[in-house]
Design an enzyme around this catalytic site. Structure first.
Site, PDB file in Angstrom:
ATOM      1  CD  GLU A  28      -3.035  -1.289   2.104  1.00  0.00           C
ATOM      2  OE1 GLU A  28      -2.928  -0.547   3.097  1.00  0.00           O
ATOM      3  OE2 GLU A  28      -3.937  -2.138   1.979  1.00  0.00           O
ATOM      4  CD  GLU A  84      -4.458  -6.529   2.665  1.00  0.00           C
ATOM      5  OE1 GLU A  84      -3.215  -6.692   2.646  1.00  0.00           O
ATOM      6  OE2 GLU A  84      -5.027  -5.660   3.366  1.00  0.00           O
TER       7      GLU A  84
END
Length: 550
Positions: A210, A328
């Protein structure tokens, strides 16, 4: 049967196959318009539109310690890579049931993990809470004995492993919250060396978590990230020199940003980056009180299609061999919401995501999480499966790699997806009823190939005139029955953590064994009945689809 149709059937029989445009399941009430609770799904079996990995279903294991809390609730328990009870028989059986299950090891804290290889020398201390630190925790460490234990478990369970590497070593913080400078890969390279020397099989190494686009916690520009990916590829090629096959290189494990993703593809083409990974938490924070409304809203669910299509477009036009994964996806961030993301209702969102992503050529979809938080496939305390575990297992066993185009006509509360059947003849449909009020009778239309023996039986069994949208009525025969798997919640409570398959409760036995998932056989003359708030997998073996020929 009318003479014209008989001649047509026999003529096609001469060529060894028949193409029919008509329902597989007959509208037993005779010809006419569809009723208010009737619908049809048209499946194009002439060609597939996408292909997934064989192990498309994937789950994650995270680093969060027990004192990771959200909104006053601490939902992770002992579910971390560092403290998970690897000797629990339910955990082992749950992973083994997939044969194999792809596991992505990583998450927010992966960029704060050092590997205790001695290179460079630094103390191996556990994560501890600190409000001044990114994500509220200090740097942590993976002791090598724990890595050995994890790999022993993965080998025993037959898991396929993707490991998320710390991508922040060596970076220089900027006043705007970003990080600059090249990745210091010395600790990661040392860890990869150790892994190879021990003979552990890793399917892929993923760089960072991220950090793409605007990032979460911090961010890195795409041009620098591309340079770091190229370095990782070089490290992999060097350490795995002489190996017949090498692990995949994956990145960035972040939220989709069209410009950022386009730039990293441009800078890593044609083949430095094997897989581009993105994350999905499109329902908002776990504390949101409208999660169920969003899950049951077809328009809201449709909103995520633009992410998949935009990424597919970037890859198709990018001159790259890179493929797309969802690395994810937990739906609701900050650990989900108890009795929503760990209950029956979440299978509506989860299975719709699997179906939608596959249509856009997503190769793998990793669910956050296998265990941990309020969105685990397994209960964090008991390790017993939550409803989504069974949804994932049925997908894995029934839905093949080749994706078929489907068009649903009728209520917008039914979601429909079709694939070639997995490891067997025919096709498999997935039907999801978001309505809590209506049972929908679904009639399947398809262009399908039948063997000459099937055509002969079809001729002898037919006693009903064929209409343009209806096959003849078939007799009761095993060749023309289908297998159905109806998933419902206990006591019709969509917040229940107990799932029923064809009316029977799904639960592990006293030895921790995963239950058998048995279908019911339904005659082909009957429509598919999709009850309110239910999910149905339908395996139709007698359709010999051209798209599914091997």
């Amino acid at each position: 049967m009318g003479g014209g149709l008989l001649a047509q059937l026999l003529g096609f029989c001469f060529w060894g196959f028949l193409w029919l445009a008509g329902p597989v399941a007959v509208f037993s009430g005779g010809p006419g318009t569809l009723g208010s609770h009737d619908a049809s799904v048209a499946v194009d079996t002439t060609a597939f539109i996408a292909v997934t990995d064989d192990d498309f279903v994937c789950a994650t294991l995270d680093w969060w310690p027990p004192d990771k809390c959200d909104y006053g609730t601490c939902s992770w328990g002992f579910a971390s890579l560092l403290n998970l009870n690897l000797s629990n028989p339910v955990l082992l059986n749950a992973v083994k049931a997939f044969s194999p299950l792809k596991l992505r090891l990583g998450g927010s804290l992966q960029d704060k993990v050092i590997y205790d290889t001695g290179d460079p020398k630094q103390p191996c201390t556990p994560f501890s809470k600190s409000t001044s630190e990114m994500f509220g925790f200090t740097q942590g460490c993976l002791p090598l004995p724990r890595w050995d234990e994890l790999n022993e478990f993965f080998n025993k369970a037959g898991a396929v492993i993707i490991f998320g590497l710390n991508a922040l070593n060596g970076r220089i913080p900027q006043s705007d919250g970003s990080l600059v400078g090249p990745w210091n890969y010395s600790n990661a390279a040392s860890f990869i060396h150790y892994t190879v020397d021990k003979g552990y099989t890793i399917h892929g190494w993923e760089l960072g978590n991220e950090l793409s686009g605007s990032g979460v916690g911090t961010r890195i520009e795409a041009d620098q990230y591309a340079a770091d990916v190229i370095n990782l590829k070089s490290i992999i090629n060097d350490i795995y020199h002489g190996y017949q096959s090498k692990p995949l290189v994956l990145a960035p494990g972040g939220f989709f940003d069209s410009n950022w993703f386009g730039e990293i593809i441009s800078n890593t083409k044609p083949d430095f980056l094997d897989v581009i990974t993105h994350h999905i938490y499109n329902l908002g924070p776990g504390v949101d009180q409208h999660l169920v409304e969003k899950i049951l809203d077809p328009s809201y669910l449709d909103g995520e299609a633009s992410t998949f299509s935009d990424l597919q477009r970037i890859l198709s036009r990018g001159g790259t061999s890179t493929t797309a994964w969802v690395g994810e996806a937990g739906g609701a961030y900050n650990s989900g919401h108890h009795l929503v993301t760990d209950s029956f209702v979440f299978s509506f969102w989860y299975l719709d995501q699997l179906g939608m992503s596959a249509k856009y050529d997503t190769k793998t979809y990793c669910r956050q999480s296998l265990i941990g938080g309020n969105y685990g496939l397994l209960n964090t305390t008991t390790y017993h499966p939550n409803p989504d575990y069974y949804s994932a297992l049925l997908w894995h066993r029934l839905m093949g790699r080749r994706v078929l185009s489907t068009k649903f006509t009728g209520t917008n509360m039914i979601r429909a997806y079709g694939h070639c059947a997995r490891d067997t003849q025919g096709i498999t449909l997935l039907l999801i009823n978001l309505s809590g009020n209506s049972t929908t009778q679904v009639f399947v239309t398809t262009q399908a190939s039948y063997s000459s023996s099937s055509i002969t039986k079809l001729h002898h069994l037919t006693n009903h005139r064929t209409k343009i949208y209806h096959l003849p009525r078939l007799g009761k025969t095993s060749e023309f029955s289908r297998e159905e798997y109806h998933l419902t919640s206990k006591n019709d409570d969509i917040h229940s953590q107990t799932m029923l398959l064809n009316g029977n409760i799904l639960s592990v036995d006293s030895n921790g064994n995963i239950p058998e998932l048995e279908p019911v056989k339904v005659d082909a003359t009957e429509p598919i009945r999709v009850a309110p708030f239910s999910i149905v997998f339908v395996h139709i073996s007698y359709i010999h689809a051209q798209a599914c020929r091997r």
